[in-house]
Design a protein around this motif. Structure first.
Motif, PDB file in Angstrom:
ATOM      1  N   GLN A 158      -0.468  42.812  28.429  1.00 51.29           N
ATOM      2  CA  GLN A 158       0.976  43.025  28.229  1.00 51.29           C
ATOM      3  C   GLN A 158       1.254  44.072  27.135  1.00 51.29           C
ATOM      4  OE1 GLN A 158       3.255  40.931  29.878  1.00 51.29           O
ATOM      5  NE2 GLN A 158       5.135  41.604  28.920  1.00 51.29           N
ATOM      6  N   PRO A 159       0.754  43.855  25.893  1.00 51.21           N
ATOM      7  CA  PRO A 159       1.027  44.874  24.869  1.00 51.21           C
ATOM      8  C   PRO A 159       0.332  46.199  25.147  1.00 51.21           C
ATOM      9  CG  PRO A 159      -0.362  43.117  23.973  1.00 51.21           C
ATOM     10  CD  PRO A 159       0.083  42.670  25.333  1.00 51.21           C
ATOM     11  N   PHE A 160      -0.778  46.178  25.887  1.00 49.02           N
ATOM     12  CA  PHE A 160      -1.465  47.449  26.162  1.00 49.02           C
ATOM     13  C   PHE A 160      -0.681  48.290  27.171  1.00 49.02           C
ATOM     14  CE2 PHE A 160      -4.417  50.239  28.375  1.00 49.02           C
ATOM     15  CZ  PHE A 160      -5.003  50.888  27.297  1.00 49.02           C
ATOM     16  N   PHE A 161      -0.312  47.658  28.305  1.00 48.39           N
ATOM     17  CA  PHE A 161       0.347  48.447  29.355  1.00 48.39           C
ATOM     18  C   PHE A 161       1.858  48.551  29.164  1.00 48.39           C
ATOM     19  CE2 PHE A 161      -3.390  46.893  31.827  1.00 48.39           C
ATOM     20  CZ  PHE A 161      -3.935  48.134  32.097  1.00 48.39           C
ATOM     21  N   TYR A 162       2.463  47.471  28.638  1.00 52.38           N
ATOM     22  CA  TYR A 162       3.932  47.379  28.685  1.00 52.38           C
ATOM     23  C   TYR A 162       4.532  47.058  27.321  1.00 52.38           C
ATOM     24  CZ  TYR A 162       2.111  46.299  33.346  1.00 52.38           C
ATOM     25  OH  TYR A 162       1.397  46.304  34.504  1.00 52.38           O
ATOM     26  N   PRO A 163       4.250  47.849  26.287  1.00 52.46           N
ATOM     27  CA  PRO A 163       4.783  47.497  24.961  1.00 52.46           C
ATOM     28  C   PRO A 163       6.306  47.380  24.959  1.00 52.46           C
ATOM     29  CG  PRO A 163       3.883  49.739  24.990  1.00 52.46           C
ATOM     30  CD  PRO A 163       3.470  49.097  26.266  1.00 52.46           C
ATOM     31  N   LEU A 164       6.970  48.197  25.781  1.00 46.45           N
ATOM     32  CA  LEU A 164       8.438  48.177  25.758  1.00 46.45           C
ATOM     33  C   LEU A 164       9.020  46.948  26.454  1.00 46.45           C
ATOM     34  CD1 LEU A 164       8.992  51.965  26.497  1.00 46.45           C
ATOM     35  CD2 LEU A 164       9.503  50.779  24.365  1.00 46.45           C
ATOM     36  N   ASP A 165       8.253  46.335  27.346  1.00 48.29           N
ATOM     37  CA  ASP A 165       8.779  45.167  28.068  1.00 48.29           C
ATOM     38  C   ASP A 165       8.940  43.952  27.155  1.00 48.29           C
ATOM     39  OD1 ASP A 165       8.850  46.609  30.379  1.00 48.29           O
ATOM     40  OD2 ASP A 165       7.123  45.633  31.342  1.00 48.29           O
ATOM     41  N   ARG A 166       8.410  44.049  25.921  1.00 48.22           N
ATOM     42  CA  ARG A 166       8.529  42.904  25.003  1.00 48.22           C
ATOM     43  C   ARG A 166       9.982  42.595  24.682  1.00 48.22           C
ATOM     44  NH1 ARG A 166       4.246  43.785  20.213  1.00 48.22           N
ATOM     45  NH2 ARG A 166       2.386  43.602  21.461  1.00 48.22           N
ATOM     46  N   ILE A 167      10.806  43.636  24.678  1.00 50.09           N
ATOM     47  CA  ILE A 167      12.238  43.398  24.406  1.00 50.09           C
ATOM     48  C   ILE A 167      13.010  43.703  25.689  1.00 50.09           C
ATOM     49  CG2 ILE A 167      14.222  44.027  22.968  1.00 50.09           C
ATOM     50  CD1 ILE A 167      12.231  44.908  20.838  1.00 50.09           C
ATOM     51  N   LEU A 168      13.508  42.645  26.313  1.00 52.72           N
ATOM     52  CA  LEU A 168      14.232  42.836  27.571  1.00 52.72           C
ATOM     53  C   LEU A 168      15.547  43.579  27.278  1.00 52.72           C
ATOM     54  CD1 LEU A 168      13.659  39.269  29.081  1.00 52.72           C
ATOM     55  CD2 LEU A 168      12.352  41.355  29.539  1.00 52.72           C
TER      56      LEU A 168
END
Ligand code: FAD
Length: 439
Positions: free
Chosen positions: A291-301
Motif C-alpha cells: 500500500q505505501p509503496f504503490f499508493y502513498p496518496l491513497d492513504r488520504i481519501l
C-alpha cells in the motif's frame, strides 16, 4: 442515477449525471435512452482521470462501477475474467491471498479495470512490463446498437488496438480477461537513494532499473541552481517470502472541499524541503507494505479536495530518451522560476515494450508528472512554456491527466488519432475528444 460525478482534478468543473449500470443489460438500455434524448454519452469508471477525458460532451455518463464482479478465475495459470467496473483494489483483494498480483498498477488502486484499459495505464515497472493493455487478453466491447463484440489480438484486432488507450470512445468495455503475475509476498523489498541533481537521476536509473521490478523518483521541483533536479530514487521488488494480504482501507480522509487551495508557494517549499531532508543521505534498504509503496496518496481519501473549489491540473509529459536530459532540466528550470509547483513531482523511466494500443501514452524515455493548483496564469503563462519544451524535445502529454493541451499538439504527437476516430462509436463523445479534434 448517481450523485454528480467529476474528474479527479475538478477542472474543468463540469458535473456529470451518472446513469448507474449494475448489469451488462443496463449499459445498452441507458445508452439507448441517453443517445435518443441527448445524442451521445461516455463510459465513466471511477473518475480518477484528472482532466476532461472522463467527462461526456453531453455531461451524461454511463457509470460503470456497479459492474464489479469476478466472472471466472484460473488460479493455476493466473488468468482472471472480471467485469469492467471492478477496481484494481477489489481485484487484488481476491487474487493476492492466492499468490497472484496485477502485472501493472498505476499510482492509485481506485481505478476500474475499464478505466485502466481505456487509458492504457502504466506503473513503476513500465521498463519491464509495459502498460496495462499489454496484459489484457480479451474483452467484451458493447457498441451502440450492436451485439457485444469479443476483441483480442486475433478477434477484431483493429477494435482491440483502438480500445486500449482508446479513451472510452470505441465502445463500452463490459468485461476483460487479464493475465496476472505470481508473487510470494505482498511486501516489497525497497531501496531508497537520495540524489543531488538531475544528472544523478539518469545515472542511477541507467545503473539500477534493469535489476529491479519497480523504479520511480520523487523530485524537488522548486529547488534552484546547483540543487535543481535533486530528489529521491526508489527501487523495489516483491519480497520472496512473507504474508500475502491485501491492504486495509484507509481511515483518513479530507472531509470537505475548502473554498480556497491549501497548496501555495510557502506550503510547497516547506513540504519539498522537509521531504528531501526526511530521507537519509546514505542508501537505505527496508521492507514495506504494498500500500505505501504503490499508493502513498491513497492513504488520504479525497485528497484532491485540498486544492479547493478551483481544483487543480496535472502536467504529465514523456520525453524521448535522447532529448530527455536537456528537456527535463529546462522544464524544471521554468517550473522552479515560476514558483508554482507540486508536492509530489514524479520521474519515471518508460521502457521499450510497445503497447498494443493505438493511442498509448508512454514512449521509450522519461516521464515527469506534477500537480498545480488551478489558476488563470497556468494556461496563459506556465503551460505554454512547458508545452514548447515538450514539443521541441519530441515528447507528448498524457490525455488521462490533461485539461489544456492544444488540438494541434495532440494531433501531432498522437498521429494515429484518425484511426481511432474512424473506429469511434458515434454514440460516444468526451469533452477531451471534442476539444483536441476540433480543427
Ligand atoms: C493518485 C493517482 C495516481 C495515478 N497514477 C497513475 C499512474 O501511475 N499511471 C497512469 O497511467 N495513470 C495514473 N493515474 C491516472 C489513472 O490511472 C487513469 O486516469 C485511469 O484511467 C482512471 O481510471 P478510472 O476507472 O477512474 O476511469 P475514469 O477516469 O472514470 O475514465 C477514464 C477513461 O476510461 C474510460 N472508461 C471508463 N470505464 C470504461 C469502460 N468500462 N469501457 C470503456 N471505457 C471506459 C472513460 O470514458 C475515460 O475515457 C493516476 C490517477 C490518480 C488519481
Amino acid at each position: 442515477m448517481s450523485r454528480a460525478l467529476h474528474s479527479w482534478g475538478c477542472y474543468p468543473y463540469a458535473p456529470q449525471t451518472g446513469h448507474v449500470c449494475h448489469w451488462q443489460s443496463d449499459v445498452a438500455a441507458h445508452a439507448g435512452n441517453i443517445v435518443r434524448l441527448r445524442g451521445s454519452t461516455l463510459p465513466y469508471g471511477n473518475g480518477r482521470s484528472y482532466g476532461d477525458s472522463c467527462l461526456a460532451f453531453t455531461s451524461q455518463v454511463l457509470h460503470m462501477r456497479g459492474l464489479d464482479r469476478f466472472i471466472q478465475a484460473d488460479w493455476v495459470n493466473g488468468l482472471v475474467c472480471v467485469e469492467a467496473g471492478i477496481t484494481l483494489a477489489e481485484i487484488f483483494a481476491i487474487t493476492l491471498p492466492r499468490g497472484w498480483f496485477l502485472p501493472v498498477t498505476p499510482g492509485t488502486q481506485f481505478v476500474t479495470c475499464g478505466g485502466a484499459i481505456a487509458n492504457d495505464v502504466h506503473g513503476k515497472n513500465h521498463h519491464r512490463r509495459g502498460t496495462f493493455g499489454a496484459h489484457v487478453l480479451r474483452f467484451g466491447l458493447m457498441r451502440h446498437g450492436v451485439e457485444t463484440v469479443i476483441c483480442s489480438r486475433d478477434e477484431h484486432p483493429d477494435l482491440f488496438a483502438a480500445t486500449i488507450g482508446g479513451l472510452g470512445l470505441t465502445g463500452v468495455i463490459v468485461w476483460a480477461e487479464i493475465r496476472l503475475i505470481p508473487v510470494r509476498s505482498s511486501q516489497i523489498e525497497r531501496t531508497v537513494m537520495r540524489f543531488g541533481e538531475l544528472a544523478e537521476f539518469f545515472a542511477l536509473s541507467a545503473e539500477r532499473d534493469a535489476h529491479h521490478e519497480y523504479s520511480v523518483a520523487w523530485i524537488d521541483c522548486l529547488a534552484k541552481g546547483r540543487r535543481r533536479g535533486r530528489g529521491v530514487f526508489i527501487v523495489g521488488d516483491h519480497a520472496q517470502e512473507g504474508e500475502l494480504t491485501a491492504a486495509v482501507p484507509s481511515r483518513w480522509y479530507m472531509p470537505a472541499t475548502p473554498p480556497f487551495s491549501m497548496v501555495n508557494e510557502l506550503s510547497l517549499r516547506v513540504f519539498n524541503e522537509g521531504y528531501w531532508r526526511a530521507h537519509p543521505a546514505r542508501r537505505t534498504r527496508d521492507r514495506i507494505g504494498m500500500q505505501p509503496f504503490f499508493y502513498p496518496l491513497d492513504r488520504i481519501l479525497h485528497w484532491n479536495r485540498i486544492y479547493g473549489r478551483r481544483g487543480f491540473q496535472q502536467y504529465q509529459c514523456v520525453i524521448p530518451e535522447g532529448a530527455a536530459k536537456d528537456a527535463l532540466g529546462e522544464l524544471l528550470r521554468v517550473i522552479a522560476d515560476s514558483g508554482q509547483g507540486s508536492f509530489l513531482s514524479v520521474l519515471k523511466r518508460c521502457g521499450e515494450i510497445v503497447s498494443p494500443g493505438l493511442l498509448s501514452f508512454p514512449l521509450p524515455g522519461v516521464s515527469l508528472a506534477l500537480d498545480f493548483p488551478h489558476n488563470a496564469r497556468l494556461e496563459l503563462e506556465l503551460f505554454p512554456r512547458l508545452d514548447a519544451i515538450v514539443r521541441a524535445g519530441g515528447g507528448r502529454l498524457y490525455p488521462a491527466k490533461d485539461a489544456h493541451m492544444s488540438g494541434k499538439d495532440f494531433r501531432c504527437s498522437y498521429p494515429r488519432w484518425e484511426q481511432l476516430e474512424a473506429l469511434r462509436d458515434p454514440a460516444l463523445m468526451s469533452r477531451f475528444w471534442k476539444r483536441v479534434t476540433a480543427v
